[in-house]
Scaffold this motif. Sequence first.
Motif, PDB file in Angstrom:
ATOM      1  N   MET A 234     -41.498 -77.678  34.792  1.00 54.92           N
ATOM      2  CA  MET A 234     -40.505 -77.486  35.844  1.00 54.92           C
ATOM      3  C   MET A 234     -40.104 -76.020  35.971  1.00 54.92           C
ATOM      4  SD  MET A 234     -36.778 -79.338  36.164  1.00 54.92           S
ATOM      5  CE  MET A 234     -37.497 -80.952  35.851  1.00 54.92           C
ATOM      6  N   LEU A 235     -39.850 -75.379  34.829  1.00 55.20           N
ATOM      7  CA  LEU A 235     -39.460 -73.971  34.839  1.00 55.20           C
ATOM      8  C   LEU A 235     -40.592 -73.084  35.350  1.00 55.20           C
ATOM      9  CD1 LEU A 235     -37.613 -73.893  31.403  1.00 55.20           C
ATOM     10  CD2 LEU A 235     -36.548 -73.517  33.634  1.00 55.20           C
ATOM     11  N   GLY A 236     -41.825 -73.436  34.985  1.00 57.17           N
ATOM     12  CA  GLY A 236     -42.972 -72.692  35.481  1.00 57.17           C
ATOM     13  C   GLY A 236     -43.092 -72.793  36.991  1.00 57.17           C
ATOM     14  N   SER A 237     -42.814 -73.973  37.516  1.00 59.25           N
ATOM     15  CA  SER A 237     -42.860 -74.180  38.962  1.00 59.25           C
ATOM     16  C   SER A 237     -41.755 -73.392  39.655  1.00 59.25           C
ATOM     17  CB  SER A 237     -42.722 -75.670  39.278  1.00 59.25           C
ATOM     18  OG  SER A 237     -42.717 -75.897  40.665  1.00 59.25           O
TER      19      SER A 237
ATOM     20  N   LEU B 191     -40.368 -69.027  43.156  1.00 59.85           N
ATOM     21  CA  LEU B 191     -39.486 -67.891  43.389  1.00 59.85           C
ATOM     22  C   LEU B 191     -40.316 -66.626  43.583  1.00 59.85           C
ATOM     23  CD1 LEU B 191     -36.649 -68.472  40.742  1.00 59.85           C
ATOM     24  CD2 LEU B 191     -36.442 -68.694  43.222  1.00 59.85           C
ATOM     25  N   ARG B 192     -41.326 -66.452  42.740  1.00 59.45           N
ATOM     26  CA  ARG B 192     -42.183 -65.258  42.810  1.00 59.45           C
ATOM     27  C   ARG B 192     -42.861 -65.133  44.161  1.00 59.45           C
ATOM     28  NH1 ARG B 192     -47.145 -63.910  42.761  1.00 59.45           N
ATOM     29  NH2 ARG B 192     -47.873 -66.054  42.578  1.00 59.45           N
ATOM     30  N   MET B 193     -43.324 -66.267  44.666  1.00 58.46           N
ATOM     31  CA  MET B 193     -44.007 -66.266  45.963  1.00 58.46           C
ATOM     32  C   MET B 193     -43.078 -65.845  47.097  1.00 58.46           C
ATOM     33  SD  MET B 193     -46.348 -69.706  45.587  1.00 58.46           S
ATOM     34  CE  MET B 193     -46.898 -69.636  47.295  1.00 58.46           C
TER      35      MET B 193
ATOM     36  N   ASP C 113     -43.294 -80.638  38.497  1.00 54.88           N
ATOM     37  CA  ASP C 113     -43.742 -79.479  39.261  1.00 54.88           C
ATOM     38  C   ASP C 113     -43.083 -79.453  40.642  1.00 54.88           C
ATOM     39  OD1 ASP C 113     -45.893 -77.231  39.346  1.00 54.88           O
ATOM     40  OD2 ASP C 113     -46.132 -78.275  41.251  1.00 54.88           O
ATOM     41  N   GLU C 114     -43.041 -80.608  41.297  1.00 53.24           N
ATOM     42  CA  GLU C 114     -42.425 -80.698  42.626  1.00 53.24           C
ATOM     43  C   GLU C 114     -40.908 -80.539  42.546  1.00 53.24           C
ATOM     44  OE1 GLU C 114     -42.215 -81.084  46.786  1.00 53.24           O
ATOM     45  OE2 GLU C 114     -43.894 -80.669  45.442  1.00 53.24           O
ATOM     46  N   ILE C 115     -40.310 -81.053  41.477  1.00 48.72           N
ATOM     47  CA  ILE C 115     -38.865 -80.888  41.295  1.00 48.72           C
ATOM     48  C   ILE C 115     -38.519 -79.405  41.214  1.00 48.72           C
ATOM     49  CG2 ILE C 115     -36.935 -81.263  39.692  1.00 48.72           C
ATOM     50  CD1 ILE C 115     -38.297 -83.949  38.954  1.00 48.72           C
TER      51      ILE C 115
ATOM     52  N   ALA D 245     -36.336 -74.358  43.745  1.00 39.10           N
ATOM     53  CA  ALA D 245     -36.491 -72.948  44.110  1.00 39.10           C
ATOM     54  C   ALA D 245     -36.364 -72.740  45.609  1.00 39.10           C
ATOM     55  CB  ALA D 245     -37.842 -72.431  43.611  1.00 39.10           C
ATOM     56  N   LEU D 246     -37.064 -73.550  46.390  1.00 34.73           N
ATOM     57  CA  LEU D 246     -37.069 -73.375  47.841  1.00 34.73           C
ATOM     58  C   LEU D 246     -35.706 -73.658  48.464  1.00 34.73           C
ATOM     59  CD1 LEU D 246     -40.552 -74.872  48.821  1.00 34.73           C
ATOM     60  CD2 LEU D 246     -39.919 -72.491  48.375  1.00 34.73           C
ATOM     61  N   LYS D 247     -35.023 -74.678  47.965  1.00 35.52           N
ATOM     62  CA  LYS D 247     -33.703 -75.011  48.515  1.00 35.52           C
ATOM     63  C   LYS D 247     -32.676 -73.939  48.178  1.00 35.52           C
ATOM     64  CE  LYS D 247     -34.769 -78.725  50.688  1.00 35.52           C
ATOM     65  NZ  LYS D 247     -34.738 -78.730  52.177  1.00 35.52           N
ATOM     66  N   LEU D 248     -32.796 -73.343  46.992  1.00 39.52           N
ATOM     67  CA  LEU D 248     -31.865 -72.275  46.643  1.00 39.52           C
ATOM     68  C   LEU D 248     -32.111 -71.042  47.513  1.00 39.52           C
ATOM     69  CD1 LEU D 248     -29.545 -71.414  44.764  1.00 39.52           C
ATOM     70  CD2 LEU D 248     -31.268 -70.348  43.307  1.00 39.52           C
ATOM     71  N   ILE D 249     -33.368 -70.690  47.710  1.00 38.51           N
ATOM     72  CA  ILE D 249     -33.688 -69.534  48.553  1.00 38.51           C
ATOM     73  C   ILE D 249     -33.197 -69.760  49.984  1.00 38.51           C
ATOM     74  CG2 ILE D 249     -35.576 -68.218  49.604  1.00 38.51           C
ATOM     75  CD1 ILE D 249     -37.135 -68.634  46.985  1.00 38.51           C
TER      76      ILE D 249
END
Length: 336
Positions: free
Chosen positions: A82-85, A90-92, A295-297, A302-306
């Motif tokens: 999860m953390l890796g995802s 975020l990096r992307m 992975d999806e979680i 990440a996407l929702k926070l951004i």
Amino acid sequence: MVKLKDIAEVVGVSVATVSKALSRSHEISIEMTERIHKIANEMGYIANSQARSLKTNRSYNVGVVYVDNSRAGLKHEYFSTMLGSIQENLRMKGYDFTFISNVVGQTKHTLLSHARYRRCDGVIIVTADFEDKEVLELIESDMSVVTIDHIFDNRTAIMSDNSVGLGRIVDYIYKQGHRKIAFIHGELTTVTKERLQSFHQALQKLNLEVKPDYIKQGYYHLPKHSGLATRDLLNLDDRPTCIIYPDDYSFMGGMSEIEKHGLKIPEDISVVGYDGIYLSRILRPILTTYIQDSDEIGKQAALKLIEQIEHPKDYKVEVVTVNGKLQQGSTVKKLD
């Protein structure tokens, strides 16, 4: 040093287009954005983060709260995935992340003050005591926050389908002919409460008795406690025919105790895990378990926070549920 102008000349577009593409602006097509990113990487372009921060008033740094009571740290496969995802997604989007805690060196912080100290644009709470006053302070602050597996009225939450998952497990065990089903659950977190409620509801729906002796306390990712709970279940006069474990790793303690009793899986006793980590697929027999899409979680968090950071005026709080799937494996015997 490679500049935006250099990239623009190679791609054949304006400097403004390159700048927008590197910021992943919606004004530039996905195809052009990916092309510009590829060429920029090949040319060794490094963004001037300080200049970008001044322009947007953002640090492009996200705080992550990860409180692991099992002390497994990044060895915990479910959370490490999860953390890796989270990190990759975020990096992307041009963001970094920093682990947030309430102690930095010899200095005591609250989670909120540490996030502000690190100039975080927002925070993802992966796992924590959601009733802790420092977590509540963070939730009630003006900081952008996304939680995982816990719902607050004012915050977006990314939820694994714990209730559905436990229900599917019980239904599958029942269809295999089992009527004596035990459940060793983790510590009483929000996730555990959801699974316990689902366990009771599933049994009641199937007109099965909920036996208090069949429900035992364990801990996530700590095999020893699941082993002790398994010992108690196996020593019952009317022992269960199938045991559900808190997670796949905790099941290892149960497996050891079952072997000590001279029993075989699934010939003498059936077992089911939870999480669907890699371990569950290499064990023999293959463990029956419920695979959570960690992975999806992480990606959704990440996407929702951004989205919340970059579009605060248009952002709407929501609950995003990420579905898992049952891995039937070979550890549940079909009874006559």
